[in-house]
Design an enzyme around this catalytic site. Sequence first.
Site, PDB file in Angstrom:
ATOM      1  N   GLU A 102     -10.974  -2.948   3.116  1.00 53.93           N
ATOM      2  CA  GLU A 102     -12.031  -3.298   4.077  1.00 53.93           C
ATOM      3  C   GLU A 102     -11.403  -3.442   5.455  1.00 53.93           C
ATOM      4  O   GLU A 102     -10.175  -3.536   5.564  1.00 53.93           O
ATOM      5  CB  GLU A 102     -12.667  -4.636   3.668  1.00 53.93           C
ATOM      6  CG  GLU A 102     -13.362  -4.562   2.331  1.00 53.93           C
ATOM      7  CD  GLU A 102     -14.050  -5.856   1.937  1.00 53.93           C
ATOM      8  OE1 GLU A 102     -13.978  -6.842   2.721  1.00 53.93           O
ATOM      9  OE2 GLU A 102     -14.667  -5.872   0.863  1.00 53.93           O
ATOM     10  N   PRO A 103     -12.239  -3.520   6.497  1.00 54.72           N
ATOM     11  CA  PRO A 103     -11.677  -3.672   7.844  1.00 54.72           C
ATOM     12  C   PRO A 103     -10.707  -4.863   7.946  1.00 54.72           C
ATOM     13  O   PRO A 103      -9.671  -4.769   8.590  1.00 54.72           O
ATOM     14  CB  PRO A 103     -12.910  -3.881   8.721  1.00 54.72           C
ATOM     15  CG  PRO A 103     -14.020  -3.185   7.994  1.00 54.72           C
ATOM     16  CD  PRO A 103     -13.700  -3.321   6.528  1.00 54.72           C
ATOM     17  N   GLU A 108      -2.124   3.255  -1.033  1.00 55.02           N
ATOM     18  CA  GLU A 108      -1.853   2.663  -2.355  1.00 55.02           C
ATOM     19  C   GLU A 108      -0.748   1.603  -2.279  1.00 55.02           C
ATOM     20  O   GLU A 108       0.052   1.442  -3.186  1.00 55.02           O
ATOM     21  CB  GLU A 108      -1.570   3.743  -3.408  1.00 55.02           C
ATOM     22  CG  GLU A 108      -2.784   4.665  -3.570  1.00 55.02           C
ATOM     23  CD  GLU A 108      -2.909   5.364  -4.903  1.00 55.02           C
ATOM     24  OE1 GLU A 108      -2.321   4.907  -5.892  1.00 55.02           O
ATOM     25  OE2 GLU A 108      -3.625   6.381  -4.943  1.00 55.02           O
ATOM     26  N   GLY A 119      15.081  23.030  13.572  1.00 56.72           N
ATOM     27  CA  GLY A 119      15.291  22.928  15.023  1.00 56.72           C
ATOM     28  C   GLY A 119      13.975  23.104  15.766  1.00 56.72           C
ATOM     29  O   GLY A 119      12.943  22.579  15.353  1.00 56.72           O
TER      30      GLY A 119
HETATM   31  N1  COS Z   1      -1.359  -5.908 -13.213  1.00 55.74           N
HETATM   32  C1  COS Z   1      -2.207  -6.835 -13.747  1.00 55.74           C
HETATM   33  N2  COS Z   1      -2.555  -7.983 -13.106  1.00 55.74           N
HETATM   34  C2  COS Z   1      -2.027  -8.204 -11.897  1.00 55.74           C
HETATM   35  C3  COS Z   1      -1.133  -7.293 -11.289  1.00 55.74           C
HETATM   36  C4  COS Z   1      -0.814  -6.109 -11.996  1.00 55.74           C
HETATM   37  N3  COS Z   1      -0.004  -5.208 -11.482  1.00 55.74           N
HETATM   38  N4  COS Z   1      -0.786  -7.781 -10.083  1.00 55.74           N
HETATM   39  C5  COS Z   1      -1.405  -8.958  -9.939  1.00 55.74           C
HETATM   40  N5  COS Z   1      -2.161  -9.205 -11.038  1.00 55.74           N
HETATM   41  C6  COS Z   1      -2.952 -10.382 -11.300  1.00 55.74           C
HETATM   42  C7  COS Z   1      -2.038 -11.588 -11.294  1.00 55.74           C
HETATM   43  O1  COS Z   1      -1.496 -11.805 -12.569  1.00 55.74           O
HETATM   44  C8  COS Z   1      -2.950 -12.687 -10.869  1.00 55.74           C
HETATM   45  O2  COS Z   1      -3.688 -13.110 -12.002  1.00 55.74           O
HETATM   46  P1  COS Z   1      -3.798 -14.682 -12.341  1.00 55.74           P
HETATM   47  O3  COS Z   1      -4.521 -15.277 -11.150  1.00 55.74           O
HETATM   48  O4  COS Z   1      -4.570 -14.694 -13.613  1.00 55.74           O
HETATM   49  O5  COS Z   1      -2.388 -15.151 -12.451  1.00 55.74           O
HETATM   50  C9  COS Z   1      -3.937 -12.021  -9.937  1.00 55.74           C
HETATM   51  O6  COS Z   1      -3.870 -10.616 -10.238  1.00 55.74           O
HETATM   52  C10 COS Z   1      -3.603 -12.246  -8.474  1.00 55.74           C
HETATM   53  O7  COS Z   1      -2.270 -11.794  -8.234  1.00 55.74           O
HETATM   54  P2  COS Z   1      -1.429 -12.288  -6.980  1.00 55.74           P
HETATM   55  O8  COS Z   1      -1.524 -13.777  -6.889  1.00 55.74           O
HETATM   56  O9  COS Z   1      -0.087 -11.674  -7.042  1.00 55.74           O
HETATM   57  O10 COS Z   1      -2.275 -11.674  -5.764  1.00 55.74           O
HETATM   58  P3  COS Z   1      -1.929 -11.693  -4.204  1.00 55.74           P
HETATM   59  O11 COS Z   1      -3.223 -11.688  -3.506  1.00 55.74           O
HETATM   60  O12 COS Z   1      -0.977 -12.787  -3.862  1.00 55.74           O
HETATM   61  O13 COS Z   1      -1.114 -10.364  -3.926  1.00 55.74           O
HETATM   62  C11 COS Z   1      -0.803  -8.013  -3.751  1.00 55.74           C
HETATM   63  C12 COS Z   1      -1.378  -9.208  -4.500  1.00 55.74           C
HETATM   64  C13 COS Z   1      -0.271  -8.261  -2.353  1.00 55.74           C
HETATM   65  C14 COS Z   1       0.277  -7.441  -4.619  1.00 55.74           C
HETATM   66  C15 COS Z   1      -2.047  -7.117  -3.710  1.00 55.74           C
HETATM   67  O14 COS Z   1      -3.006  -7.664  -2.828  1.00 55.74           O
HETATM   68  C16 COS Z   1      -1.767  -5.698  -3.327  1.00 55.74           C
HETATM   69  O15 COS Z   1      -1.313  -4.899  -4.149  1.00 55.74           O
HETATM   70  N6  COS Z   1      -2.064  -5.358  -2.060  1.00 55.74           N
HETATM   71  C17 COS Z   1      -2.009  -4.015  -1.615  1.00 55.74           C
HETATM   72  C18 COS Z   1      -3.315  -3.365  -1.882  1.00 55.74           C
HETATM   73  C19 COS Z   1      -3.196  -1.908  -1.792  1.00 55.74           C
HETATM   74  O16 COS Z   1      -2.353  -1.265  -2.396  1.00 55.74           O
HETATM   75  N7  COS Z   1      -4.090  -1.343  -0.994  1.00 55.74           N
HETATM   76  C20 COS Z   1      -4.075   0.061  -0.811  1.00 55.74           C
HETATM   77  C21 COS Z   1      -5.454   0.537  -0.745  1.00 55.74           C
HETATM   78  S1  COS Z   1      -6.113   0.954  -2.230  1.00 55.74           S
HETATM   79  S2  COS Z   1      -5.776   2.905  -2.198  1.00 55.74           S
END
Ligand code: COS
Length: 385
Positions: free
Chosen positions: A126-127, A363, A339
């Site tokens: 999202e934005p 991603e 080049g």
């Molecule tokens: N597989 C299964 N579950 C997962 C997981 C995975 N790979 N990664 C996280 N989870 C679960 C965690 O276990 C946690 O569950 P519980 O609350 O039950 O413990 C929950 O999801 C939240 O995880 P977390 O606390 O790590 O979330 P955050 O918000 O702190 O961070 C990141 C998550 C930063 C890793 C995530 O937001 C991310 O991947 N961001 C990038 C998004 C992205 O790739 N965007 C691109 C656009 S889409 S093309």
Amino acid sequence: MAIDAETLDQLLENVARFVRNRLVPFEAKVAEDDAVPEDLKHEMRELGLFGLSIPEEYGGLGLNMEEEVRVAFELGRTSPAFRSLIGTNNGIGSHGLIMDGTEAQKQKYLPRLASGELISSFALTEPEAGSDAASLRTSARRDGDNYVLNGTKRFITNAPHAGLFTIFARTETSEPKGAITAFLVEAGTPGLSLGAIDKKMGQRGSHTCDVILDNCKVSSAAVLGSKPGQGFRTAMKTLDRGRLHISAVCVGMAERLIADSLAYAMERKQFGQPIAEFQLIQAMLADSRAEAYAARCMVIETARAKDRGSSVTIDAACSKMFASEMVGRVADRAVQIYGGAGYMADYGIERFYRDVRLFRIYEGTTQIQQLVIARNMIKARKDAA
Ligand code: COS
């Protein structure tokens, strides 16, 4: 499920031939027109490319992860716009459904995704919620047996062509991440509209745009997996897989750029000899070759671990981080080896240089991969203590 070795070899050969004979000649035109010609899309459907990783029972080829990345190595050897067209149906647009969808949802959509009749789109960003995906604001308000969705999704790959969107929205519960639910929303649903196609730095021919939800009403049957609150986990699991696929595309692209750079260096003469004879050019070729090989090994190894049922969150993030950064360095060296010609549009190298820049961003950026790797290392250590 895996296919037998002979069938896989045949598939890889067919894809390699298709890339070489049908896609490579259209690279410049696709970038110029910002569109993949319809007859090529048709041929991609005929080859089964839209359903590579969709299970056979739903009409796909049912490739396992190792087989899929081997095909992605081949598809990586041409403009990423071609791969992008089939990328969502094989990855982020279908795997949430395959992993967490109900049987009725799978039956309804997967066969049409596998055939390429329907294009899918994964609407998470999202934005104000990119890397911080869990902070998304799109809301899903319960209204009797329906949900009413409101919000804007940004930079959504294949949205202009999609017939099916996986929309991540916040349902009303007290826990923030647990409140995220994935909805399967069909194009044409009243209240769902699209923004203008984004103008990008590269990857022309692959399209993204905003997806706008304005009181978009869907029935509770549209909740992916039927149970609300599971959407964030679905998104994260889907991205684990998607990141590995993108890593494989980076490897293929790097291998193509290395082959082109080598051919050019052996052809181009300066100071009375092919520039490939100069050690400083050789150093660039060797660094690129070694790095691409390292990425290839990482991708294969991680894919095998995934096929064995191991968690690959760390290794998929390692692969995405390394492979996307690697192909950036390889593209940079390719421009350098060419080049002046490398900077000129006619040679196509500058186009790839712009195309590959996206791999370090979508991603999950390189920085998000670092965060995923380190956080999971710490968590594993704590869990073991
Ligand atoms: N597989 C299964 N579950 C997962 C997981 C995975 N790979 N990664 C996280 N989870 C679960 C965690 O276990 C946690 O569950 P519980 O609350 O039950 O413990 C929950 O999801 C939240 O995880 P977390 O606390 O790590 O979330 P955050 O918000 O702190 O961070 C990141 C998550 C930063 C890793 C995530 O937001 C991310 O991947 N961001 C990038 C998004 C992205 O790739 N965007 C691109 C656009 S889409 S093309």
